[in-house]
Design a protein around this motif. Structure first.
Motif, PDB file in Angstrom:
ATOM      1  N   TYR A 102       0.827  -1.199   0.000  1.00  0.00           N
ATOM      2  CA  TYR A 102       0.000   0.000   0.000  1.00  0.00           C
ATOM      3  C   TYR A 102       0.866   1.256   0.000  1.00  0.00           C
ATOM      4  O   TYR A 102       2.081   1.201   0.263  1.00  0.00           O
ATOM      5  CB  TYR A 102      -0.926   0.011   1.219  1.00  0.00           C
ATOM      6  CG  TYR A 102      -0.229  -0.050   2.565  1.00  0.00           C
ATOM      7  CD1 TYR A 102      -0.015   1.103   3.328  1.00  0.00           C
ATOM      8  CD2 TYR A 102       0.218  -1.265   3.094  1.00  0.00           C
ATOM      9  CE1 TYR A 102       0.611   1.054   4.557  1.00  0.00           C
ATOM     10  CE2 TYR A 102       0.845  -1.323   4.324  1.00  0.00           C
ATOM     11  CZ  TYR A 102       1.044  -0.163   5.054  1.00  0.00           C
ATOM     12  OH  TYR A 102       1.671  -0.219   6.276  1.00  0.00           O
ATOM     13  N   GLU A 103       0.223   2.375  -0.312  1.00  0.00           N
ATOM     14  CA  GLU A 103       0.877   3.688  -0.283  1.00  0.00           C
ATOM     15  C   GLU A 103       0.138   4.574   0.704  1.00  0.00           C
ATOM     16  O   GLU A 103      -1.093   4.561   0.786  1.00  0.00           O
ATOM     17  CB  GLU A 103       0.857   4.318  -1.677  1.00  0.00           C
ATOM     18  CG  GLU A 103       1.512   5.694  -1.747  1.00  0.00           C
ATOM     19  CD  GLU A 103       0.554   6.844  -1.471  1.00  0.00           C
ATOM     20  OE1 GLU A 103       1.026   7.929  -1.081  1.00  0.00           O
ATOM     21  OE2 GLU A 103      -0.667   6.644  -1.634  1.00  0.00           O
ATOM     22  N   LYS A 106       2.687   9.341   0.528  1.00  0.00           N
ATOM     23  CA  LYS A 106       3.785   9.313  -0.456  1.00  0.00           C
ATOM     24  C   LYS A 106       4.848   8.257  -0.167  1.00  0.00           C
ATOM     25  O   LYS A 106       5.895   8.230  -0.825  1.00  0.00           O
ATOM     26  CB  LYS A 106       4.474  10.688  -0.557  1.00  0.00           C
ATOM     27  CG  LYS A 106       3.525  11.856  -0.796  1.00  0.00           C
ATOM     28  CD  LYS A 106       2.727  11.701  -2.077  1.00  0.00           C
ATOM     29  CE  LYS A 106       1.806  12.896  -2.303  1.00  0.00           C
ATOM     30  NZ  LYS A 106       0.962  12.736  -3.515  1.00  0.00           N
ATOM     31  N   LYS A 107       4.598   7.361   0.774  1.00  0.00           N
ATOM     32  CA  LYS A 107       5.517   6.263   1.051  1.00  0.00           C
ATOM     33  C   LYS A 107       4.851   4.944   0.664  1.00  0.00           C
ATOM     34  O   LYS A 107       3.646   4.759   0.858  1.00  0.00           O
ATOM     35  CB  LYS A 107       5.906   6.217   2.533  1.00  0.00           C
ATOM     36  CG  LYS A 107       6.634   7.466   3.032  1.00  0.00           C
ATOM     37  CD  LYS A 107       8.013   7.573   2.421  1.00  0.00           C
ATOM     38  CE  LYS A 107       8.772   8.779   2.976  1.00  0.00           C
ATOM     39  NZ  LYS A 107      10.106   8.925   2.358  1.00  0.00           N
ATOM     40  N   PHE A 108       5.649   4.018   0.122  1.00  0.00           N
ATOM     41  CA  PHE A 108       5.127   2.737  -0.341  1.00  0.00           C
ATOM     42  C   PHE A 108       5.650   1.623   0.566  1.00  0.00           C
ATOM     43  O   PHE A 108       6.857   1.537   0.842  1.00  0.00           O
ATOM     44  CB  PHE A 108       5.556   2.481  -1.787  1.00  0.00           C
ATOM     45  CG  PHE A 108       4.928   3.430  -2.767  1.00  0.00           C
ATOM     46  CD1 PHE A 108       3.797   3.056  -3.490  1.00  0.00           C
ATOM     47  CD2 PHE A 108       5.450   4.707  -2.964  1.00  0.00           C
ATOM     48  CE1 PHE A 108       3.215   3.933  -4.393  1.00  0.00           C
ATOM     49  CE2 PHE A 108       4.864   5.581  -3.863  1.00  0.00           C
ATOM     50  CZ  PHE A 108       3.746   5.199  -4.578  1.00  0.00           C
ATOM     51  N   TYR A 109       4.719   0.759   1.015  1.00  0.00           N
ATOM     52  CA  TYR A 109       5.071  -0.258   2.004  1.00  0.00           C
ATOM     53  C   TYR A 109       4.591  -1.648   1.594  1.00  0.00           C
ATOM     54  O   TYR A 109       3.614  -1.794   0.841  1.00  0.00           O
ATOM     55  CB  TYR A 109       4.438   0.067   3.358  1.00  0.00           C
ATOM     56  CG  TYR A 109       4.849   1.380   3.961  1.00  0.00           C
ATOM     57  CD1 TYR A 109       6.048   1.498   4.664  1.00  0.00           C
ATOM     58  CD2 TYR A 109       4.034   2.503   3.851  1.00  0.00           C
ATOM     59  CE1 TYR A 109       6.423   2.703   5.240  1.00  0.00           C
ATOM     60  CE2 TYR A 109       4.402   3.724   4.415  1.00  0.00           C
ATOM     61  CZ  TYR A 109       5.600   3.811   5.115  1.00  0.00           C
ATOM     62  OH  TYR A 109       5.972   5.005   5.668  1.00  0.00           O
ATOM     63  N   ALA A 110       5.262  -2.649   2.145  1.00  0.00           N
ATOM     64  CA  ALA A 110       4.787  -4.033   2.111  1.00  0.00           C
ATOM     65  C   ALA A 110       4.844  -4.549   3.540  1.00  0.00           C
ATOM     66  O   ALA A 110       5.858  -4.377   4.229  1.00  0.00           O
ATOM     67  CB  ALA A 110       5.648  -4.894   1.198  1.00  0.00           C
ATOM     68  N   GLY A 124       7.036  -8.696   9.105  1.00  0.00           N
ATOM     69  CA  GLY A 124       8.015  -7.829   8.476  1.00  0.00           C
ATOM     70  C   GLY A 124       7.374  -6.624   7.833  1.00  0.00           C
ATOM     71  O   GLY A 124       6.243  -6.685   7.345  1.00  0.00           O
ATOM     72  N   LEU A 125       8.090  -5.506   7.851  1.00  0.00           N
ATOM     73  CA  LEU A 125       7.646  -4.281   7.191  1.00  0.00           C
ATOM     74  C   LEU A 125       8.769  -3.789   6.292  1.00  0.00           C
ATOM     75  O   LEU A 125       9.930  -3.721   6.723  1.00  0.00           O
ATOM     76  CB  LEU A 125       7.292  -3.207   8.216  1.00  0.00           C
ATOM     77  CG  LEU A 125       6.812  -1.872   7.637  1.00  0.00           C
ATOM     78  CD1 LEU A 125       5.446  -2.022   6.960  1.00  0.00           C
ATOM     79  CD2 LEU A 125       6.734  -0.803   8.734  1.00  0.00           C
ATOM     80  N   ASN A 195       4.198   5.928  10.200  1.00  0.00           N
ATOM     81  CA  ASN A 195       3.346   6.269   9.062  1.00  0.00           C
ATOM     82  C   ASN A 195       2.700   5.016   8.472  1.00  0.00           C
ATOM     83  O   ASN A 195       1.517   5.020   8.121  1.00  0.00           O
ATOM     84  CB  ASN A 195       4.169   6.985   7.991  1.00  0.00           C
ATOM     85  CG  ASN A 195       3.328   7.395   6.791  1.00  0.00           C
ATOM     86  OD1 ASN A 195       2.360   8.136   6.915  1.00  0.00           O
ATOM     87  ND2 ASN A 195       3.694   6.884   5.620  1.00  0.00           N
ATOM     88  N   ALA A 196       3.466   3.929   8.388  1.00  0.00           N
ATOM     89  CA  ALA A 196       2.932   2.664   7.868  1.00  0.00           C
ATOM     90  C   ALA A 196       1.782   2.167   8.733  1.00  0.00           C
ATOM     91  O   ALA A 196       0.766   1.674   8.224  1.00  0.00           O
ATOM     92  CB  ALA A 196       4.040   1.620   7.808  1.00  0.00           C
TER      93      ALA A 196
END
Length: 451
Positions: A102-103, A106-110, A124-125, A195-196
Protein backbone atom coordinates in the motif's frame (compact mmCIF):
# COMPACT_ATOMS: atom_id res chain seq x y z
CA UNK A 1 -3.97 3.43 -1.32
CA UNK A 2 -4.20 -0.34 -1.58
CA UNK A 3 -1.93 -1.89 -4.20
CA UNK A 4 -2.09 -5.62 -3.49
CA UNK A 5 -3.51 -7.98 -0.87
CA UNK A 6 -2.72 -11.70 -0.52
CA UNK A 7 -4.00 -14.16 2.11
CA UNK A 8 -3.89 -17.90 2.64
CA UNK A 9 -5.30 -20.44 5.10
CA UNK A 10 -8.02 -18.07 6.26
CA UNK A 11 -11.69 -19.11 6.11
CA UNK A 12 -12.33 -20.23 2.49
CA UNK A 13 -9.02 -18.76 1.28
CA UNK A 14 -7.03 -22.00 1.20
CA UNK A 15 -4.15 -21.46 -1.17
CA UNK A 16 -2.78 -17.97 -1.71
CA UNK A 17 -5.56 -15.71 -2.94
CA UNK A 18 -4.44 -12.40 -4.46
CA UNK A 19 -6.49 -9.29 -5.15
CA UNK A 20 -4.74 -6.25 -6.57
CA UNK A 21 -5.49 -2.76 -7.82
CA UNK A 22 -2.79 -2.69 -10.48
CA UNK A 23 -3.87 -1.15 -13.77
CA UNK A 24 -3.65 -3.10 -17.02
CA UNK A 25 -2.49 -1.35 -20.25
CA UNK A 26 -5.98 -0.18 -21.24
CA UNK A 27 -7.05 3.07 -22.89
CA UNK A 28 -10.47 3.39 -21.26
CA UNK A 29 -11.20 5.59 -18.22
CA UNK A 30 -7.67 6.91 -17.86
CA UNK A 31 -9.02 9.14 -15.06
CA UNK A 32 -9.46 5.95 -12.99
CA UNK A 33 -5.69 5.44 -12.79
CA UNK A 34 -3.20 6.92 -10.34
CA UNK A 35 0.18 7.11 -12.02
CA UNK A 36 3.34 7.50 -9.98
CA UNK A 37 6.01 8.52 -12.46
CA UNK A 38 8.90 8.00 -10.05
CA UNK A 39 7.83 4.45 -9.19
CA UNK A 40 6.40 3.77 -12.65
CA UNK A 41 3.36 2.42 -10.89
CA UNK A 42 -0.26 2.52 -12.10
CA UNK A 43 -2.94 1.87 -9.49
CA UNK A 44 -6.73 1.89 -9.93
CA UNK A 45 -9.20 3.98 -7.97
CA UNK A 46 -12.09 1.50 -8.03
CA UNK A 47 -13.07 -2.17 -8.25
CA UNK A 48 -16.21 -4.31 -8.24
CA UNK A 49 -15.93 -7.93 -7.08
CA UNK A 50 -18.59 -10.44 -8.20
CA UNK A 51 -19.30 -13.94 -6.95
CA UNK A 52 -22.03 -16.41 -6.11
CA UNK A 53 -23.28 -16.80 -2.54
CA UNK A 54 -20.72 -18.87 -0.66
CA UNK A 55 -17.96 -18.30 -3.22
CA UNK A 56 -15.90 -16.36 -0.71
CA UNK A 57 -15.95 -12.75 -1.87
CA UNK A 58 -17.00 -11.63 1.62
CA UNK A 59 -14.16 -13.72 3.07
CA UNK A 60 -11.67 -11.64 1.09
CA UNK A 61 -13.11 -8.53 2.75
CA UNK A 62 -13.07 -10.31 6.13
CA UNK A 63 -9.40 -11.16 5.64
CA UNK A 64 -8.55 -7.49 5.02
CA UNK A 65 -10.66 -6.51 8.02
CA UNK A 66 -9.04 -9.17 10.22
CA UNK A 67 -5.56 -7.91 9.38
CA UNK A 68 -6.50 -4.28 10.01
CA UNK A 69 -8.35 -5.08 13.23
CA UNK A 70 -5.49 -7.23 14.53
CA UNK A 71 -2.94 -4.49 13.85
CA UNK A 72 -5.08 -1.87 15.60
CA UNK A 73 -5.67 -4.22 18.55
CA UNK A 74 -1.93 -4.91 18.82
CA UNK A 75 -2.10 -8.67 19.14
CA UNK A 76 -3.58 -11.69 17.42
CA UNK A 77 -6.92 -12.86 18.88
CA UNK A 78 -6.97 -16.05 20.98
CA UNK A 79 -9.57 -17.58 18.65
CA UNK A 80 -7.32 -17.31 15.57
CA UNK A 81 -7.37 -21.09 15.01
CA UNK A 82 -11.10 -21.03 14.18
CA UNK A 83 -10.33 -18.99 11.04
CA UNK A 84 -8.14 -21.69 9.47
CA UNK A 85 -9.10 -23.34 6.18
CA UNK A 86 -10.80 -26.63 7.10
CA UNK A 87 -11.18 -28.56 3.84
CA UNK A 88 -7.54 -29.61 3.41
CA UNK A 89 -5.46 -30.87 6.33
CA UNK A 90 -2.20 -30.08 4.56
CA UNK A 91 -3.20 -26.43 4.12
CA UNK A 92 -4.69 -26.11 7.62
CA UNK A 93 -1.39 -27.21 9.16
CA UNK A 94 0.45 -24.44 7.31
CA UNK A 95 0.72 -20.85 8.58
CA UNK A 96 -2.08 -18.36 8.06
CA UNK A 97 -0.46 -15.58 6.04
CA UNK A 98 -1.29 -12.00 5.10
CA UNK A 99 0.63 -9.74 2.74
CA UNK A 100 -0.41 -6.22 1.87
CA UNK A 101 1.23 -3.57 -0.29
CA UNK A 102 0.00 0.00 0.00
CA UNK A 103 0.88 3.69 -0.28
CA UNK A 104 0.30 6.26 2.42
CA UNK A 105 1.56 9.82 2.60
CA UNK A 106 3.79 9.31 -0.46
CA UNK A 107 5.52 6.26 1.05
CA UNK A 108 5.13 2.74 -0.34
CA UNK A 109 5.07 -0.26 2.00
CA UNK A 110 4.79 -4.03 2.11
CA UNK A 111 3.69 -5.72 5.34
CA UNK A 112 3.91 -9.45 6.00
CA UNK A 113 2.31 -11.41 8.85
CA UNK A 114 2.50 -15.16 9.39
CA UNK A 115 0.64 -16.98 12.17
CA UNK A 116 1.25 -20.62 13.09
CA UNK A 117 -0.15 -22.55 16.06
CA UNK A 118 -1.82 -19.42 17.47
CA UNK A 119 1.40 -17.41 17.61
CA UNK A 120 3.26 -15.05 15.29
CA UNK A 121 5.94 -16.95 13.41
CA UNK A 122 6.99 -14.09 11.10
CA UNK A 123 6.35 -10.37 10.72
CA UNK A 124 8.02 -7.83 8.48
CA UNK A 125 7.65 -4.28 7.19
CA UNK A 126 9.43 -3.07 4.06
CA UNK A 127 9.65 0.17 2.13
CA UNK A 128 8.99 -0.64 -1.52
CA UNK A 129 11.45 0.55 -4.13
CA UNK A 130 9.85 -1.04 -7.24
CA UNK A 131 12.65 -0.11 -9.64
CA UNK A 132 15.19 -0.30 -6.80
CA UNK A 133 15.66 -2.79 -4.00
CA UNK A 134 13.13 -2.80 -1.17
CA UNK A 135 14.33 -1.56 2.22
CA UNK A 136 13.84 -3.58 5.38
CA UNK A 137 12.25 -1.46 8.12
CA UNK A 138 11.96 -4.37 10.55
CA UNK A 139 11.71 -8.15 10.61
CA UNK A 140 10.90 -10.57 13.40
CA UNK A 141 11.05 -14.36 13.28
CA UNK A 142 10.26 -17.05 15.80
CA UNK A 143 12.73 -19.89 16.24
CA UNK A 144 10.52 -22.98 16.44
CA UNK A 145 13.22 -24.92 18.28
CA UNK A 146 14.00 -22.41 21.04
CA UNK A 147 10.66 -20.53 20.92
CA UNK A 148 12.65 -17.28 20.95
CA UNK A 149 11.96 -14.18 18.86
CA UNK A 150 14.69 -12.64 16.73
CA UNK A 151 14.20 -9.00 15.75
CA UNK A 152 16.18 -7.03 13.18
CA UNK A 153 15.66 -3.30 12.58
CA UNK A 154 16.71 -1.61 9.36
CA UNK A 155 18.61 -3.12 6.47
CA UNK A 156 22.15 -2.42 7.65
CA UNK A 157 24.22 -5.57 8.04
CA UNK A 158 26.19 -3.86 10.80
CA UNK A 159 23.63 -1.87 12.81
CA UNK A 160 24.74 0.85 15.23
CA UNK A 161 24.83 0.20 18.95
CA UNK A 162 21.45 1.74 19.73
CA UNK A 163 19.66 -0.24 16.99
CA UNK A 164 21.38 -3.44 18.07
CA UNK A 165 20.45 -2.85 21.72
CA UNK A 166 16.79 -2.04 20.84
CA UNK A 167 16.48 -5.17 18.71
CA UNK A 168 17.86 -7.27 21.56
CA UNK A 169 15.56 -5.61 24.08
CA UNK A 170 12.52 -6.28 21.92
CA UNK A 171 13.58 -9.88 21.37
CA UNK A 172 14.31 -10.71 25.00
CA UNK A 173 12.03 -8.61 27.15
CA UNK A 174 9.25 -6.67 25.45
CA UNK A 175 7.69 -8.68 22.64
CA UNK A 176 5.81 -11.88 23.25
CA UNK A 177 4.79 -14.15 20.41
CA UNK A 178 1.23 -12.79 20.14
CA UNK A 179 2.10 -9.05 20.06
CA UNK A 180 2.63 -7.25 16.75
CA UNK A 181 5.76 -5.19 16.33
CA UNK A 182 4.02 -2.84 13.88
CA UNK A 183 1.46 -2.03 16.58
CA UNK A 184 4.32 -1.15 18.96
CA UNK A 185 5.82 1.25 16.41
CA UNK A 186 6.38 3.98 19.00
CA UNK A 187 9.20 1.93 20.57
CA UNK A 188 11.06 1.91 17.25
CA UNK A 189 11.05 5.74 16.99
CA UNK A 190 10.92 5.62 13.18
CA UNK A 191 8.58 7.99 11.34
CA UNK A 192 8.29 5.64 8.35
CA UNK A 193 7.10 2.78 10.57
CA UNK A 194 4.66 5.06 12.42
CA UNK A 195 3.35 6.27 9.06
CA UNK A 196 2.93 2.66 7.87
CA UNK A 197 0.85 1.91 10.97
CA UNK A 198 -1.33 5.01 10.54
CA UNK A 199 -2.68 3.74 7.21
CA UNK A 200 -4.51 0.94 9.03
CA UNK A 201 -6.05 3.47 11.42
CA UNK A 202 -6.83 6.32 9.03
CA UNK A 203 -6.33 5.14 5.46
CA UNK A 204 -8.70 2.19 5.04
CA UNK A 205 -12.41 1.91 5.85
CA UNK A 206 -14.33 -1.39 5.76
CA UNK A 207 -18.12 -1.79 5.85
CA UNK A 208 -20.19 -4.97 5.98
CA UNK A 209 -23.90 -5.55 5.20
CA UNK A 210 -24.74 -5.46 8.92
CA UNK A 211 -22.87 -2.20 9.50
CA UNK A 212 -25.11 0.39 11.11
CA UNK A 213 -25.37 4.13 10.69
CA UNK A 214 -22.90 4.75 13.52
CA UNK A 215 -20.28 6.83 11.74
CA UNK A 216 -22.49 9.71 10.63
CA UNK A 217 -23.27 11.30 14.00
CA UNK A 218 -19.87 12.85 14.75
CA UNK A 219 -19.08 14.45 11.36
CA UNK A 220 -22.68 15.58 10.97
CA UNK A 221 -22.53 17.35 14.34
CA UNK A 222 -19.09 18.96 14.15
CA UNK A 223 -18.42 19.67 10.46
CA UNK A 224 -20.42 22.14 8.41
CA UNK A 225 -18.59 20.94 5.31
CA UNK A 226 -19.66 17.32 5.90
CA UNK A 227 -23.18 18.47 6.78
CA UNK A 228 -23.51 20.16 3.39
CA UNK A 229 -21.96 17.16 1.64
CA UNK A 230 -24.27 14.62 3.33
CA UNK A 231 -27.38 16.70 2.63
CA UNK A 232 -26.40 17.19 -1.01
CA UNK A 233 -26.41 13.40 -1.44
CA UNK A 234 -29.43 12.35 0.61
CA UNK A 235 -31.73 15.05 -0.79
CA UNK A 236 -30.96 14.35 -4.45
CA UNK A 237 -31.58 10.59 -4.37
CA UNK A 238 -35.39 10.60 -3.99
CA UNK A 239 -35.36 9.20 -0.45
CA UNK A 240 -38.09 11.54 0.79
CA UNK A 241 -35.64 13.12 3.25
CA UNK A 242 -35.68 16.91 2.96
CA UNK A 243 -32.76 17.46 5.34
CA UNK A 244 -30.36 15.75 7.72
CA UNK A 245 -29.74 17.40 11.05
CA UNK A 246 -28.54 16.97 14.61
CA UNK A 247 -30.73 17.23 17.70
CA UNK A 248 -29.10 18.37 20.95
CA UNK A 249 -30.40 16.74 24.14
CA UNK A 250 -29.32 17.77 27.69
CA UNK A 251 -27.84 14.93 29.74
CA UNK A 252 -30.62 14.97 32.34
CA UNK A 253 -33.33 14.77 29.70
CA UNK A 254 -31.56 12.00 27.80
CA UNK A 255 -30.75 9.85 30.84
CA UNK A 256 -33.88 11.03 32.77
CA UNK A 257 -33.66 9.87 36.38
CA UNK A 258 -31.00 7.32 35.61
CA UNK A 259 -27.74 7.80 37.54
CA UNK A 260 -25.81 4.85 36.17
CA UNK A 261 -22.08 4.29 36.35
CA UNK A 262 -21.98 4.74 32.57
CA UNK A 263 -23.56 8.20 32.82
CA UNK A 264 -21.10 9.21 35.55
CA UNK A 265 -18.15 7.92 33.49
CA UNK A 266 -19.27 9.94 30.46
CA UNK A 267 -19.65 13.06 32.60
CA UNK A 268 -16.19 12.57 34.11
CA UNK A 269 -14.60 12.25 30.69
CA UNK A 270 -16.34 15.40 29.48
CA UNK A 271 -15.25 17.30 32.59
CA UNK A 272 -11.68 16.12 31.94
CA UNK A 273 -11.75 17.85 28.57
CA UNK A 274 -12.59 14.92 26.31
CA UNK A 275 -15.32 15.72 23.79
CA UNK A 276 -17.32 13.97 21.09
CA UNK A 277 -17.45 10.62 22.88
CA UNK A 278 -19.34 7.89 20.95
CA UNK A 279 -22.47 6.62 22.71
CA UNK A 280 -23.65 3.36 21.07
CA UNK A 281 -27.37 2.57 21.26
CA UNK A 282 -29.13 -0.79 21.13
CA UNK A 283 -30.80 0.07 17.79
CA UNK A 284 -27.40 0.41 16.12
CA UNK A 285 -27.32 4.21 16.07
CA UNK A 286 -24.30 5.83 17.69
CA UNK A 287 -24.83 9.19 19.36
CA UNK A 288 -22.20 11.67 20.54
CA UNK A 289 -21.65 12.98 24.08
CA UNK A 290 -20.27 16.51 24.08
CA UNK A 291 -20.25 19.87 25.86
CA UNK A 292 -22.30 22.92 24.88
CA UNK A 293 -21.15 26.56 24.88
CA UNK A 294 -22.00 26.93 28.56
CA UNK A 295 -20.11 23.84 29.66
CA UNK A 296 -23.23 21.71 30.00
CA UNK A 297 -23.22 18.01 29.12
CA UNK A 298 -25.23 17.18 26.01
CA UNK A 299 -26.02 14.30 23.67
CA UNK A 300 -26.00 14.91 19.93
CA UNK A 301 -28.39 12.72 17.91
CA UNK A 302 -28.68 12.65 14.10
CA UNK A 303 -32.24 12.97 12.80
CA UNK A 304 -33.98 13.36 9.45
CA UNK A 305 -36.59 15.91 8.39
CA UNK A 306 -39.48 15.29 6.02
CA UNK A 307 -41.82 18.00 4.77
CA UNK A 308 -45.55 17.84 5.43
CA UNK A 309 -48.29 19.20 3.15
CA UNK A 310 -47.57 22.73 4.37
CA UNK A 311 -43.88 22.23 3.47
CA UNK A 312 -42.90 22.34 7.13
CA UNK A 313 -40.06 20.16 8.40
CA UNK A 314 -41.19 17.23 10.55
CA UNK A 315 -38.58 15.42 12.62
CA UNK A 316 -38.09 11.67 12.13
CA UNK A 317 -35.90 9.28 14.07
CA UNK A 318 -33.28 7.43 12.02
CA UNK A 319 -34.87 4.06 12.82
CA UNK A 320 -38.10 5.26 11.18
CA UNK A 321 -36.37 5.52 7.81
CA UNK A 322 -36.37 2.74 5.21
CA UNK A 323 -33.61 0.14 5.07
CA UNK A 324 -32.29 1.77 1.90
CA UNK A 325 -32.08 5.24 3.48
CA UNK A 326 -30.35 3.82 6.57
CA UNK A 327 -27.87 2.03 4.29
CA UNK A 328 -27.13 5.35 2.59
CA UNK A 329 -26.48 6.95 5.99
CA UNK A 330 -23.91 4.22 6.57
CA UNK A 331 -22.23 4.72 3.18
CA UNK A 332 -22.18 8.55 3.05
CA UNK A 333 -19.36 8.96 5.62
CA UNK A 334 -17.36 6.35 3.70
CA UNK A 335 -17.84 8.29 0.45
CA UNK A 336 -16.59 11.42 2.21
CA UNK A 337 -13.45 9.60 3.38
CA UNK A 338 -12.91 8.22 -0.14
CA UNK A 339 -13.02 11.74 -1.55
CA UNK A 340 -10.43 12.73 1.06
CA UNK A 341 -8.02 9.98 -0.06
CA UNK A 342 -8.94 6.85 1.93
CA UNK A 343 -9.40 3.32 0.61
CA UNK A 344 -13.02 2.28 1.18
CA UNK A 345 -14.06 -1.38 1.01
CA UNK A 346 -17.79 -2.19 1.15
CA UNK A 347 -19.06 -5.76 1.24
CA UNK A 348 -22.41 -6.29 -0.52
CA UNK A 349 -22.79 -2.63 -1.46
CA UNK A 350 -26.17 -3.46 -3.03
CA UNK A 351 -27.67 -4.36 0.37
CA UNK A 352 -31.10 -2.68 0.69
CA UNK A 353 -30.41 -0.33 -2.25
CA UNK A 354 -32.53 -0.27 -5.42
CA UNK A 355 -30.44 -1.26 -8.47
CA UNK A 356 -31.08 2.05 -10.24
CA UNK A 357 -30.17 4.04 -7.12
CA UNK A 358 -27.02 2.00 -6.63
CA UNK A 359 -25.94 2.54 -10.23
CA UNK A 360 -26.51 6.29 -9.88
CA UNK A 361 -24.39 6.37 -6.72
CA UNK A 362 -21.58 4.31 -8.25
CA UNK A 363 -21.59 6.50 -11.37
CA UNK A 364 -21.13 9.57 -9.17
CA UNK A 365 -18.34 7.90 -7.19
CA UNK A 366 -16.42 6.58 -10.19
CA UNK A 367 -16.87 9.90 -11.99
CA UNK A 368 -15.57 11.92 -9.04
CA UNK A 369 -12.05 13.23 -8.47
CA UNK A 370 -10.96 12.11 -4.99
CA UNK A 371 -7.82 13.27 -3.27
CA UNK A 372 -4.74 11.37 -4.40
CA UNK A 373 -5.08 7.72 -3.41
CA UNK A 374 -8.84 7.57 -2.84
CA UNK A 375 -10.24 4.14 -3.76
CA UNK A 376 -13.73 2.63 -3.72
CA UNK A 377 -13.86 -1.19 -3.70
CA UNK A 378 -17.14 -3.11 -3.48
CA UNK A 379 -18.41 -6.65 -3.57
CA UNK A 380 -21.82 -7.09 -5.15
CA UNK A 381 -24.32 -9.32 -6.98
CA UNK A 382 -25.79 -6.40 -8.88
CA UNK A 383 -25.22 -7.18 -12.55
CA UNK A 384 -26.26 -3.76 -13.87
CA UNK A 385 -22.96 -2.38 -12.55
CA UNK A 386 -21.20 -4.49 -15.19
CA UNK A 387 -20.99 -1.54 -17.50
CA UNK A 388 -17.95 -0.19 -19.36
CA UNK A 389 -19.33 3.30 -18.70
CA UNK A 390 -18.73 2.66 -14.99
CA UNK A 391 -15.66 0.43 -14.79
CA UNK A 392 -12.59 -0.51 -16.75
CA UNK A 393 -12.07 -4.21 -17.50
CA UNK A 394 -9.28 -4.41 -14.92
CA UNK A 395 -11.60 -2.97 -12.24
CA UNK A 396 -13.99 -5.95 -12.47
CA UNK A 397 -13.13 -9.14 -10.59
CA UNK A 398 -14.83 -12.52 -10.22
CA UNK A 399 -14.74 -14.96 -7.32
CA UNK A 400 -15.57 -18.66 -7.34
CA UNK A 401 -14.57 -21.83 -5.54
CA UNK A 402 -12.29 -24.55 -6.85
CA UNK A 403 -12.56 -27.72 -4.75
CA UNK A 404 -13.79 -25.60 -1.85
CA UNK A 405 -11.02 -23.00 -2.02
CA UNK A 406 -11.78 -19.42 -3.08
CA UNK A 407 -10.13 -18.13 -6.23
CA UNK A 408 -10.32 -14.59 -7.60
CA UNK A 409 -9.48 -13.34 -11.09
CA UNK A 410 -9.99 -10.13 -13.10
CA UNK A 411 -12.13 -9.72 -16.21
CA UNK A 412 -8.97 -8.98 -18.19
CA UNK A 413 -8.05 -12.69 -17.90
CA UNK A 414 -10.80 -13.33 -20.49
CA UNK A 415 -9.70 -10.60 -22.92
CA UNK A 416 -13.32 -9.65 -23.71
CA UNK A 417 -14.16 -7.44 -26.70
CA UNK A 418 -14.79 -3.78 -25.97
CA UNK A 419 -18.34 -4.09 -27.41
CA UNK A 420 -19.27 -7.17 -25.36
CA UNK A 421 -22.43 -6.87 -23.24
CA UNK A 422 -20.82 -7.64 -19.89
CA UNK A 423 -24.04 -8.08 -17.92
CA UNK A 424 -25.42 -10.61 -20.40
CA UNK A 425 -22.12 -12.49 -20.53
CA UNK A 426 -21.94 -12.64 -16.74
CA UNK A 427 -25.50 -13.90 -16.33
CA UNK A 428 -24.85 -16.58 -18.97
CA UNK A 429 -21.92 -17.80 -16.86
CA UNK A 430 -19.26 -16.79 -19.36
CA UNK A 431 -16.96 -15.51 -16.61
CA UNK A 432 -17.93 -17.98 -13.89
CA UNK A 433 -18.67 -16.56 -10.45
CA UNK A 434 -22.43 -17.27 -10.58
CA UNK A 435 -24.27 -20.23 -9.01
CA UNK A 436 -24.97 -23.18 -11.28
CA UNK A 437 -28.74 -23.41 -11.66
CA UNK A 438 -30.25 -26.67 -12.85
CA UNK A 439 -33.06 -26.65 -15.40
CA UNK A 440 -35.95 -25.30 -13.30
CA UNK A 441 -38.43 -27.43 -15.30
CA UNK A 442 -36.77 -30.51 -13.87
CA UNK A 443 -37.70 -29.36 -10.36
CA UNK A 444 -41.36 -30.04 -11.16
CA UNK A 445 -42.54 -26.95 -9.31
CA UNK A 446 -46.28 -26.39 -9.38
CA UNK A 447 -47.59 -23.32 -11.14
CA UNK A 448 -51.21 -22.20 -10.81
CA UNK A 449 -52.03 -25.54 -9.21
CA UNK A 450 -50.71 -27.50 -12.18
CA UNK A 451 -47.53 -29.47 -12.83
Amino acid sequence: MLIRFVASNFLSLGKECEFNMLAAPLKSHTDHVYYNQTKRLKVLKGAAIYGANGAGKSNIVKAIYFLRDTILAGSIPPEISQYKYKLDETISRQPTTFDVEYEWNKKFYAYHLEILNDIISEEGLYELGFQNDDKVLFERKLNSQTNKITVSIGEKKSPDGRTKMLAGLLSENILDNTKLLLSNHSMLNDSKISNAFSWFRNGIVILFPNSTYSAIAKPLSDSEEFNRFANSIITTLDTGVAQLGVETIPFDKFFREENSAYKRQLAAKLDAGKTDIPVPMKNGLTLVASVDGNGGHIIKKPVTYHQNARRENVTFEIFEESDGTRRLLDIIPAIDLYLKGATVVIDEVNESLHPSLLKTIMAKIMGSSPADGGQFIVTTHESNLLDYDLFRQDEIWFVEKNNGSTEIYPLTDFKPRADLQLEKGYLMGRFGAIPFLANLKDLNWQQDGKN
